[in-house]
Scaffold this active site. Structure first.
Site, PDB file in Angstrom:
ATOM      1  N   GLY A 186      56.536  -4.547 -23.683  1.00 11.00           N
ATOM      2  CA  GLY A 186      55.199  -4.242 -23.173  1.00 11.00           C
ATOM      3  C   GLY A 186      54.099  -5.040 -23.851  1.00 11.00           C
ATOM      4  O   GLY A 186      52.921  -4.708 -23.715  1.00 11.00           O
ATOM      5  N   SER A 225      59.379  -7.735 -22.064  1.00  9.58           N
ATOM      6  CA  SER A 225      58.478  -8.665 -21.393  1.00  9.58           C
ATOM      7  C   SER A 225      59.200  -9.690 -20.521  1.00  9.58           C
ATOM      8  O   SER A 225      58.779 -10.848 -20.427  1.00  9.58           O
ATOM      9  CB  SER A 225      57.555  -9.365 -22.406  1.00  9.58           C
ATOM     10  OG  SER A 225      56.733  -8.402 -23.052  1.00  9.58           O
TER      11      SER A 225
HETATM   12  P1  13P Z   1      58.631  -4.474 -20.625  1.00  8.29           P
HETATM   13  O1  13P Z   1      59.445  -5.318 -19.657  1.00  8.29           O
HETATM   14  O2  13P Z   1      57.468  -3.798 -19.982  1.00  8.29           O
HETATM   15  O3  13P Z   1      58.293  -5.227 -21.871  1.00  8.29           O
HETATM   16  O4  13P Z   1      59.582  -3.250 -21.082  1.00  8.29           O
HETATM   17  C1  13P Z   1      60.858  -3.532 -21.523  1.00  8.29           C
HETATM   18  C2  13P Z   1      61.600  -2.270 -21.647  1.00  8.29           C
HETATM   19  O5  13P Z   1      61.319  -1.454 -22.496  1.00  8.29           O
HETATM   20  C3  13P Z   1      62.685  -2.020 -20.679  1.00  8.29           C
HETATM   21  O6  13P Z   1      63.458  -0.933 -21.067  1.00  8.29           O
END
Ligand code: 13P
Length: 265
Positions: A186, A225
């Site tokens: 994230g 991400s």
């Molecule tokens: P993001 O792709 O939003 O970084 O989240 C990754 C994640 O925690 C998937 O389980």
């Protein structure tokens, strides 16, 4: 089990592992919006895609999403489970309840569960066993924090987490491992393909020491991400067998583009 070739790190790669792209919706799209997203994913993902596709909606949308994707080659996952089958555990959901909703997969030990809800390696181990006991395939997560990476402890941390996962009795049910560096979740800060491959190769070696057949068959996903722009580079790594996608999985077109990035170049 397919032809095997050595990698730089000495791990074993089986070209027979089908890529897996899983969308973790986290605490988003829990009702009608979940069905809309599932329907959009169903329409956006090309039939006959090389990658296997899974979506993990919130519990409240699981049954409806499973119904929405029924007949499509899209699997449904819970985001967690309680290790018991039933009991006085307010707010918890068990593996058999997930199965009843149409799930065939379950995410276990996500770093948000570990960090925000105090899940330990022992909890994760019990949950992996509980998932397998009702034939849910666990997608078991490992990953280091930024402080652990900066202290040079990445491989120590993920290997401890994987050891706990491997100690669970899975009764022959297959396993998926997801490497999700906490600092990349994230944040828009993705691990580069070399950084991801280094950890994935080490995890493969650890799997190999535990059980060569398991090492050859187990998909190791990268998460943190993942976006359409960086997916192909990550998926090209010999030990990256797919992706666990958070934010980008809430956009059907972006998610489908990540699925498409798993097609042979
Ligand atoms: P993001 O792709 O939003 O970084 O989240 C990754 C994640 O925690 C998937 O389980």
């Amino acid at each position: 089990m397919g032809v095997r070739a050595s990698t730089r790190a000495g791990a074993l790669v089986s070209p027979g592992r089908r890529p897996l792209i899983a969308g973790n919706w986290k605490m988003y799209r829990g009702g009608a919006a979940g069905c809309e997203l599932a329907d959009a994913v169903r329409r956006a993902v090309a039939p006959g895609a090389r990658a296997e596709v899974v979506v993990a909606p919130p519990f409240t949308a699981l049954a409806a999403v499973a119904e929405t994707v029924r007949g499509a080659t899209i699997g449904v996952a819970g985001q967690s489970l309680h290790p018991g089958t039933e009991g006085a555990f307010t707010g918890e959901v068990s593996g058999p309840m997930l199965v009843e909703c149409g799930a065939t997969w379950v995410i276990v030990g996500h770093s948000e569960r570990r960090q925000l809800f105090g899940e330990t390696d022992a909890n994760v181990q019990a949950k992996v066993a509980a998932a397998a006991a009702c034939e849910l395939v666990p997608i078991a997560c490992v990953g280091e924090t930024l402080a652990e990476r900066e202290a040079g402890r990445t491989l120590e941390v993920v290997s401890r987490q994987l050891a706990a996962i491997l100690a669970a009795d899975r009764a022959g049910v297959s396993l998926v491992v997801a490497y999700e560096p906490v600092w990349a979740i994230g944040t828009g800060r993705v691990a580069g393909p070399d950084q991801a491959e280094e950890v994935h190769a080490a995890l493969r070696v650890q799997l190999e020491r535990h059980d060569p057949a398991l090492a050859a068959a187990t998909r190791i996903l990268y998460g943190g991400s993942v976006k359409p722009e960086n997916a192909a580079g990550l998926l090209a790594c010999p030990n990256v067998d797919g992706a666990l996608v958070g934010g980008a999985s809430l956009d059907a077109a972006a998610f489908a583009a990540i699925v498409a990035a798993a097609e042979p170049g």
